[in-house]
Design a protein around this motif. Structure first.
Motif: not given
Length: 462
Positions: A448-454
């Motif tokens: 699973k790919t989890v994309v976050r800001e920063g």
């Protein structure tokens, strides 16, 4: 009811009840419920269980080995070694598994993307009789480490082993439903694969069985790993240590009475050393002692069944009708049990289909190669591509064989064998996907790919 037969005596080894439809449903429901709890357990709990399972295998290795010997005929000493190898696999995943499951974080234009390995659910394993513990543990150890649960449909002839596997897991403290034995026949497999609670399938077995399972998994759009047949080449070049090569060739051909997917089955020998190799190899094969598999002095037990022996003898008859010559051996031994003698075939016609089949018994085919190009051509001239072994001290030849022999695995100057740390699997009609090592752990997981800001904007490993 299943009745297992001791191939050394022809007598019944045990009887085991077949699951009813209601019992199958109960096991599926238990697997689904157990997965919901197991998937969120911490890695420390999983590794502790794997260590306890390893302890149980080691403590009970003699009894477990005797069950395998009675049911499929391998020598007791090799059965003990198989159980010990299973313990090593559980320990490997207990020790190395957590690092294999670490998150990886990458810089992306919007911040960071983290790749995380997550479990998928109940995995169905369809396993053969030839390495009845090891084949199962190759799937079970990474399945438990991954946070999945397993359901085993074992071969009908080793139902005692199948029951012992589940008992051993439970005795080590595995939650009920984490690993369950399904005492069912092959006609129940398609319905299991279609069941929504099964998320993936792994099979070790014949090419025909692989096709059927792949078709069923395809209809259900489910991931499948297939480890199928092999007709592994064993290539010997002039620079090789001939004595070492011959010793390995004998072991590779008669281990497990020749009933191993990665047994060396086709000896491809350079013309310059062909005669010397054949003389030494013949002496080694003629010295192999077939007999009571419980006897410490026995080199080779019976084949797994009378039916399996008849299959091999039929293949040998066909090869001889096509022009192949049996130098010696390859014959049914008199008396009770599915015993046969080790043998060597030469002058096998490479253009005929019979030369391209998997010979699942203790008879080697020996071919002459004029040069490296012909050795590679002969090695690849079969539909299989599981393993291979090359014997040469020439670095350029080693690289040529590693590059050009069509196989999932190549051993250089040693007999090919599996190890918990290294990926195992083949190409062509030997299947697809990998077992063991980190790749075997990841086969039935959701990346699973989890994309976050920063983020820092730099690639890093968490």
């Amino acid at each position: 009811m299943f009745t297992t037969i001791n191939p050394a005596t022809g007598e019944a080894a045990g009887t085991y009840p077949e699951l009813s439809a209601e019992e199958i449903e109960a096991k599926l429901a238990r697997a689904a419920a157990t997965f919901r709890a197991w998937r969120v357990t911490g890695l420390a709990e999983r590794t502790a269980l794997l260590e306890r399972i390893a302890d149980r295998f080691e403590a009970d290795k003699q009894r477990l080995a005797e069950i395998a010997t009675r049911e499929m005929g391998k020598t007791l000493k090799s059965a003990v070694a198989e159980v010990e190898k299973c313990a090593a696999a559980f320990r490997h995943y207990a020790e190395a598994g957590p690092a294999m499951l670490e998150d990886r974080t990458f810089a992306v234009s919007t911040g960071t993307a983290t790749a995380r390995w997550l479990p998928m659910g109940p995995v169905l394993a369809i396993m053969p009789w030839n390495f009845p513990y090891w084949q199962v543990v190759r799937f079970a150890a990474p399945t438990i480490m991954a946070g999945n649960v397993g359901l085993l449909k074992h071969a009908s002839s080793v139902q005692g082993v199948a029951a012992a596997l589940e008992e051993t897991m439970l005795a080590a403290g595995a939650p009920e439903g984490l690993f369950q034995n399904l005492a069912i026949r092959s006609d129940k497999v398609d319905a299991l694969i279609a069941d929504d609670r099964i998320v993936a399938v792994t099979l070790t077995g014949s090419e025909g069985a692989g096709i059927k399972v792949a078709e069923a998994a395809g209809r259900a759009l489910k991931k499948v790993v297939l480890e199928l047949g092999g007709s592994d080449p064993f290539i010997v070049m002039p620079s090789a240590d001939l004595d070492a090569a011959v010793k390995a060739a004998v072991t590779a051909r008669v281990q497990n009475t020749g009933q191993s997917c990665i047994c060396a089955k086709r000896m491809i020998v350079h013309a310059d050393v062909y005669d010397a190799f054949l003389e030494k190899f013949s002496a080694g094969m003629q010295a192999v002692k077939a007999g009571d598999p419980m006897d410490e002095g026995t080199d080779m037990g019976p084949l797994s069944s009378e039916e399996q022996r008849e299959t091999v003898l039929g293949q040998l008859d066909m090869i001889r009708r096509e022009g192949g010559r049996l130098l010696f051996g390859g014959e049914a031994l008199p008396g009770a049990g599915a015993f046969m003698s080790a043998g060597i075939l030469v002058d096998v016609p490479v253009e005929h289909a019979v030369a391209k089949e998997e010979l699942f018994g203790p008879v080697a085919m020996v071919f002459r190669a004029g040069d490296v190009d012909e050795a590679v051509r002969l090695a690849n001239d079969v539909p299989f591509g599981l393993g291979s072994s090359v014997w040469t001290n020439d670095a350029a030849e080693q690289e040529r064989f590693v590059r050009d022999v069509e196989a999932g695995m190549t051993a250089v100057n040693q007999m090919l064998s599996s190890a918990p740390e290294a990926p195992f699997g083949g190409v062509k009609r030997s299947g697809h996907g990998r077992e063991l090592g980190p790749y075997g752990l990841h086969e039935f997981m959701n990346l699973k790919t989890v994309v976050r800001e920063g983020g820092t904007g730099e690639t890093q490993v968490e």
